[in-house]
Design an enzyme around this catalytic site. Structure first.
Site, PDB file in Angstrom:
ATOM      1  N   CYS A   9       0.869  -1.183   0.000  1.00 24.90           N
ATOM      2  CA  CYS A   9       0.000   0.000   0.000  1.00 24.90           C
ATOM      3  C   CYS A   9       0.906   1.235   0.000  1.00 24.90           C
ATOM      4  O   CYS A   9       2.090   1.138  -0.305  1.00 24.90           O
ATOM      5  CB  CYS A   9      -0.988  -0.014   1.163  1.00 24.90           C
ATOM      6  SG  CYS A   9      -0.263   0.184   2.808  1.00 24.90           S
ATOM      7  N   CYS A  14      -1.387   0.682   7.272  1.00 28.89           N
ATOM      8  CA  CYS A  14      -2.824   0.382   7.402  1.00 28.89           C
ATOM      9  C   CYS A  14      -3.214  -0.863   6.613  1.00 28.89           C
ATOM     10  O   CYS A  14      -3.387  -1.937   7.170  1.00 28.89           O
ATOM     11  CB  CYS A  14      -3.679   1.569   6.949  1.00 28.89           C
ATOM     12  SG  CYS A  14      -3.528   3.036   7.983  1.00 28.89           S
ATOM     13  N   SER A  16      -1.753  -2.737   3.881  1.00 30.21           N
ATOM     14  CA  SER A  16      -0.874  -3.879   3.590  1.00 30.21           C
ATOM     15  C   SER A  16      -0.480  -4.664   4.844  1.00 30.21           C
ATOM     16  O   SER A  16      -0.458  -5.892   4.790  1.00 30.21           O
ATOM     17  CB  SER A  16       0.344  -3.461   2.764  1.00 30.21           C
ATOM     18  OG  SER A  16       1.117  -2.485   3.399  1.00 30.21           O
ATOM     19  N   ASP A 126      -8.338   3.470   1.638  1.00 28.03           N
ATOM     20  CA  ASP A 126      -7.289   3.655   2.639  1.00 28.03           C
ATOM     21  C   ASP A 126      -7.898   4.210   3.929  1.00 28.03           C
ATOM     22  O   ASP A 126      -8.322   5.370   3.971  1.00 28.03           O
ATOM     23  CB  ASP A 126      -6.232   4.616   2.103  1.00 28.03           C
ATOM     24  CG  ASP A 126      -4.991   4.666   2.963  1.00 28.03           C
ATOM     25  OD1 ASP A 126      -5.043   4.242   4.142  1.00 28.03           O
ATOM     26  OD2 ASP A 126      -3.961   5.140   2.464  1.00 28.03           O
TER      27      ASP A 126
END
Length: 156
Positions: A9, A14, A16, A126
């Site tokens: 990510c 967050c 990954s 995200d």
């Protein structure tokens, strides 16, 4: 030799690491920890060496999923040779991964939700920006289940 999977990510705090932890739990439950290696990275360098985001840690703690020893690292060009599969959390990550590892990389690069054909989304939102760690977790769980199914078939 183990099949190697890398989740990527933006900052590696967050999405990954959440995917890494959830996928590791699924792989261990399936008894495939010797056959599949798992890691995560970020395309950016802002959080190198830091643990997962507080929201990710809190959610994983609630679900009793370990993230012990995990800390953010940045994607490296050699990851394109070290891993068999690099899983991007969104389209921007996918573009940045391809640029970072180069055209001669051996790893297959896919977008995470491409393994969930019935998903209405193409990108995992995200939670660093949305604040919705539960939504991300639900998508990560579905994707990890489908990804494990796909890898099991390729290992058979």
């Amino acid at each position: 030799m183990a099949y190697r999977v890398l989740f990527v990510c933006l900052g590696n705090i967050c999405r990954s690491p959440m995917a890494e932890a959830v996928f590791r739990e699924r792989v261990n439950a399936a008894g495939l920890q010797e056959a599949i290696e798992i890691d995560s990275a970020g395309t950016g360098d802002w959080h190198i060496g830091k643990p997962p985001h507080e929201g990710t840690r809190r959610l994983l703690d609630d679900k009793k999923i370990s993230y012990a020893g995990m800390c953010a690292r940045q994607l490296k060009p050699e990851d394109g040779r070290r891993f068999d599969l690099i899983v991007a959390m969104d389209g921007n990550n996918e573009r940045d991964i391809r640029a970072a590892i180069g055209a001669d990389a051996e790893a297959e690069v896919i977008r995470f939700l491409s393994v969930v054909p019935d998903s209405k989304l193409q990108d995992v939102p995200d939670p660093y920006y949305t604040g919705d760690f539960e939504e991300t977790y639900a998508l990560v769980c579905e994707g990890c289940d489908r990804l494990l199914e796909r890898i099991r078939q390729s290992l058979a």
